[in-house]
Write an enzyme that holds these catalytic residues in place. Structure first.
Site, PDB file in Angstrom:
ATOM      1  N   GLU A  79       0.809  -1.225   0.000  1.00 26.36           N
ATOM      2  CA  GLU A  79       0.000   0.000   0.000  1.00 26.36           C
ATOM      3  C   GLU A  79       0.840   1.272   0.000  1.00 26.36           C
ATOM      4  O   GLU A  79       0.513   2.244  -0.682  1.00 26.36           O
ATOM      5  CB  GLU A  79      -0.960   0.005   1.197  1.00 26.36           C
ATOM      6  CG  GLU A  79      -2.135  -0.949   1.068  1.00 26.36           C
ATOM      7  CD  GLU A  79      -1.798  -2.391   1.438  1.00 26.36           C
ATOM      8  OE1 GLU A  79      -0.645  -2.657   1.848  1.00 26.36           O
ATOM      9  OE2 GLU A  79      -2.693  -3.258   1.322  1.00 26.36           O
ATOM     10  N   HIS A 148     -11.706  -4.507   9.111  1.00 25.51           N
ATOM     11  CA  HIS A 148     -12.232  -4.373   7.747  1.00 25.51           C
ATOM     12  C   HIS A 148     -13.588  -3.662   7.728  1.00 25.51           C
ATOM     13  O   HIS A 148     -14.382  -3.882   6.829  1.00 25.51           O
ATOM     14  CB  HIS A 148     -12.402  -5.758   7.091  1.00 25.51           C
ATOM     15  CG  HIS A 148     -11.115  -6.409   6.670  1.00 25.51           C
ATOM     16  ND1 HIS A 148     -10.198  -6.869   7.571  1.00 25.51           N
ATOM     17  CD2 HIS A 148     -10.606  -6.667   5.444  1.00 25.51           C
ATOM     18  CE1 HIS A 148      -9.167  -7.404   6.908  1.00 25.51           C
ATOM     19  NE2 HIS A 148      -9.393  -7.295   5.622  1.00 25.51           N
TER      20      HIS A 148
END
Lengths: 346, 332
Positions: A79, A148
């Site tokens: 990322e 999440h």
């Protein structure tokens, strides 16, 4: 002052041009049209090409088939590098659209986003632009548990130099993504995982919804409800219920949090005298606090009751359905809050 | 000196053509004098925040930039003055930026740690260790996508060898064959953290093998050696063969920044490195080859001092930014 009609998405040429699309399909259409229009636009992220033909949520489906894997680039799970490269690519003349699979992973990429993307232009005295879109999805309600399911919009709103977009409908999603891609600044484009399958009428052809223009999703005269993402939908459900007992909610979707259409919110509060802000993100230091603060600063004398926040509990999102539901603001919470506001002021 | 239109070099294996070597000498001296003056200004209280001198490391920036075309990108570190001058930056606008003036590169909004010159494809000094690595690779990605033929160089220090972003970006650049050269300026210390005990595996160049890319170590005090190695790696990148590591062994003769107590390194160590001062090395070589006389070198030095004097005078005569500039340049 922005008028109500100007706040709406541009009307299609005719009703026949409208299609019922999902939020994911609308986003896909925006990406496809912008990539066709502008060869400097490219898409980069984890699983955006190979996975089932485009992204775990299907937003980039088919793009690699049309534009090739040079412009629709699958990346390793890296990322920080993905966002850092996107910043450099943007500064050098591309318009990268990065997909970060879950907003929760942005912790790994906050350095290039916050210290590079958001600051280069200012530090360099306006000598560079960073036209980067960071697309990601957030939100709870699917049993994805604490890592999440977060809603982190307030993190980005706190950083000068970033713009922050939170569409709640397919039509808004398309028009706002088009504007985000054409914007010369880094834009954090937050989608909601439970909205991807929702359907709505989307104008055909090219249209852009300007950033910084709110939309009144339902007019009303007793309580202004400012909602983000899923909470717009829940506020509309609450409005349906309350209408039966004569309480009319005015549901406002700011659509972009930075820039924020303060005028639209203040105009509504001046009409209704009551304000509820609602988002899934935890209440404490959430973006709702900013909205309440601005309304208090700009329209205190018009308030007939203290503003309320109907937002997420100050807790990591739990797994078990009963706990997750309790952690999130629900339609019943909005109904109860609106009733209390109206009765308290009566 | 300020011209960006330097042609690509056609070096032979022995060294640089005489005119380019003299140009390299001029740039290195200019960097040295610029940095000395910046330290003076800091100690006089005229320079705010901090400043991170490049003194001792001049051969790295100058050697690498000799191998670049004007359209090639560089990204930099805390220590960005040398890179900016080597890429053809304007010392007047740099000094004005250090003194926080409206005529500075960033109108006084960036200061020493954020010197940038986008017109010369210099993507900025960076206050984050390793922060420029991804920027250079991203510029290389745009060059590849748009087929501009440009390459990018990321300068970073030995401290950045231990930042996660270097691994991620090296891997990505290698699998995508991005035209980027990762130049590590191993000046032996990351603030007080000695490279000798912070870099696992010993030789940093060995890390390149993990990505399947070349890793070349070069004497960072020898501008010709740096230029030769850089030329090869830059040419490789331009041919589409992908990224590489260039590890330049060098030394900062002074502290990490102007306020560094310098109590963490052996007293004789700096003297050993100073004995190989890159400017003196090059000067002696120019004289030995008959490319310049001692008087020529003295004249180049005097010229550099005069340029810095002029830059300081320009900066001091320049107004500070007006407060109405505070909220500009946040968004395009």
């Amino acid at each position: 002052m922005v008028t109500t009609s100007e706040r709406q998405a541009p009307a299609p040429a005719s009703a026949g041009d409208e299609r019922l699309l999902t939020y994911a399909q609308a986003l896909n259409e925006a990406l496809r049209e912008e990539m066709r229009r502008d060869p400097t636009v490219f898409v980069m992220g984890e699983d955006v090409a190979a996975w089932g033909g485009g992204g775990v949520f299907g937003v980039t489906r088919g793009l690699a088939d049309e534009f090739g894997t040079e412009r629709v680039r699958d990346t390793p799970i890296s990322e920080e590098a993905i966002v850092a490269l996107a910043v450099g690519a943007a500064a050098a003349g591309s318009r990268p659209v990065v997909e970060l699979m879950y907003v929760d992973f942005v912790g790994l990429a906050m350095e290039p986003l916050v210290n590079q993307a958001a600051k280069l232009r200012y530090m360099f005295g306006g000598k560079v632009s960073v036209p980067l879109v960071l697309r990601t999805q957030q939100g709870a309600g699917r049993g994805n548990a604490a890592q999440h399911s977060q809603s982190l919009e307030a993190w980005f709103c706190h950083v000068p130099g970033l713009k922050v977009v939170t569409p709640s409908t397919p039509a808004d999603a398309k028009g706002l993504l088009v504007s985000a891609i054409r914007d010369n600044n880094p834009v954090v484009f937050l989608e909601h995982k439970l909205l991807y399958g929702t359907r709505g009428y989307v104008p055909a052809g090219e249209y852009a919804i300007p950033l910084g223009v709110a939309d009144i999703k339902r007019p009303g005269r007793h309580v202004t409800v400012v909602g983000i993402h899923m909470m717009v939908l829940k506020a509309l459900q609450a409005a349906e219920q309350l209408a039966e007992e004569g309480i009319e909610l005015e549901v406002i979707d700011p659509r972009t949090l930075v820039p924020l259409d303060e005028a639209a919110i203040v105009a509504s509060v001046k009409k209704t005298g009551r304000l509820i802000v609602t988002h899934e993100a935890v209440t404490r230091a959430g973006y709702g606090a900013e909205i309440v603060a601005r309304v208090v600063e700009l329209a205190f004398d018009y308030l007939d009751a203290p503003p309320l926040r109907v937002c997420g509990k100050n807790v990591p999102v739990p797994y078990s359905a009963v706990l997750e539901e309790a952690a999130l603001p629900q339609v019943a919470d909005l109904v109860a809050a609106a009733r209390a506001l109206v009765r308290g002021a009566a | 000196m300020d011209g960006a239109g330097q042609p690509a070099l056609a070096l032979d294996d022995r060294g640089l053509p005489a005119d380019r070597l003299l140009e390299a000498y001029r740039q290195m001296v200019t960097i040295r004098r610029f940095e000395e003056r910046a330290l003076d200004l800091y100690r006089a209280g005229e320079l705010r925040g901090s400043t991170h001198p490049y003194i001792g490391m001049e051969a790295v920036a100058v050697g690498v930039c000799l191998a670049l075309e004007p359209g090639d990108y560089i990204s930099s570190t805390h220590r960005g003055h040398g890179h900016t001058i080597a890429k053809g930056g304007d010392v007047r606008r740099m000094m004005a930026e250090l003194l926080g003036r409206a005529t500075g590169y960033s109108g006084g909004k960036g200061g020493s740690m954020h010197i940038a010159d986008l017109d010369r494809k210099m993507l900025g000094a960076n206050g984050i260790v390793g922060g420029g690595i991804g920027l250079a690779a991203g510029a290389a990605l745009t060059a590849k996508l748009q087929r501009t033929g440009a390459i990018a160089v990321s300068f970073f220090g030995d401290g950045a060898l231990n930042q996660g972003v270097l691994h991620e970006v090296s891997n990505l650049a290698a699998i995508w064959s991005l035209p980027v050269v990762f130049v590590c300026e191993n000046n032996q210390y990351a603030m007080s953290a000695a490279a000798a005990w912070t870099i696992a595996g010993g030789d940093p160049a060995k890390r390149a093998a993990g990505y399947g890319i070349p890793g070349v170590t070069v004497d960072g005090m020898d501008v010709e050696a740096v230029a030769r190695a850089a030329r090869q790696l830059v040419a490789r990148a331009r041919r589409g063969e992908g990224p590489s590591y260039l590890i330049a062994s060098t030394y900062r003769f002074v502290g990490h920044h102007a306020g560094d107590p310098l109590n963490y390194r052996p007293k004789d160590e700096a003297e050993r490195w100073r004995a190989r001062d890159p400017i003196r090395l090059l000067g002696e070589r120019l004289v030995a080859r008959g490319m310049a006389t001692a008087d020529d070198l003295a004249a180049i030095d005097a010229e550099a001092v005069a340029r810095i004097d002029d830059a300081v005078a320009f900066a001091k005569a320049s107004p500070p930014p007006t407060v109405d500039q505070l909220l500009t340049d946040i968004y395009a």
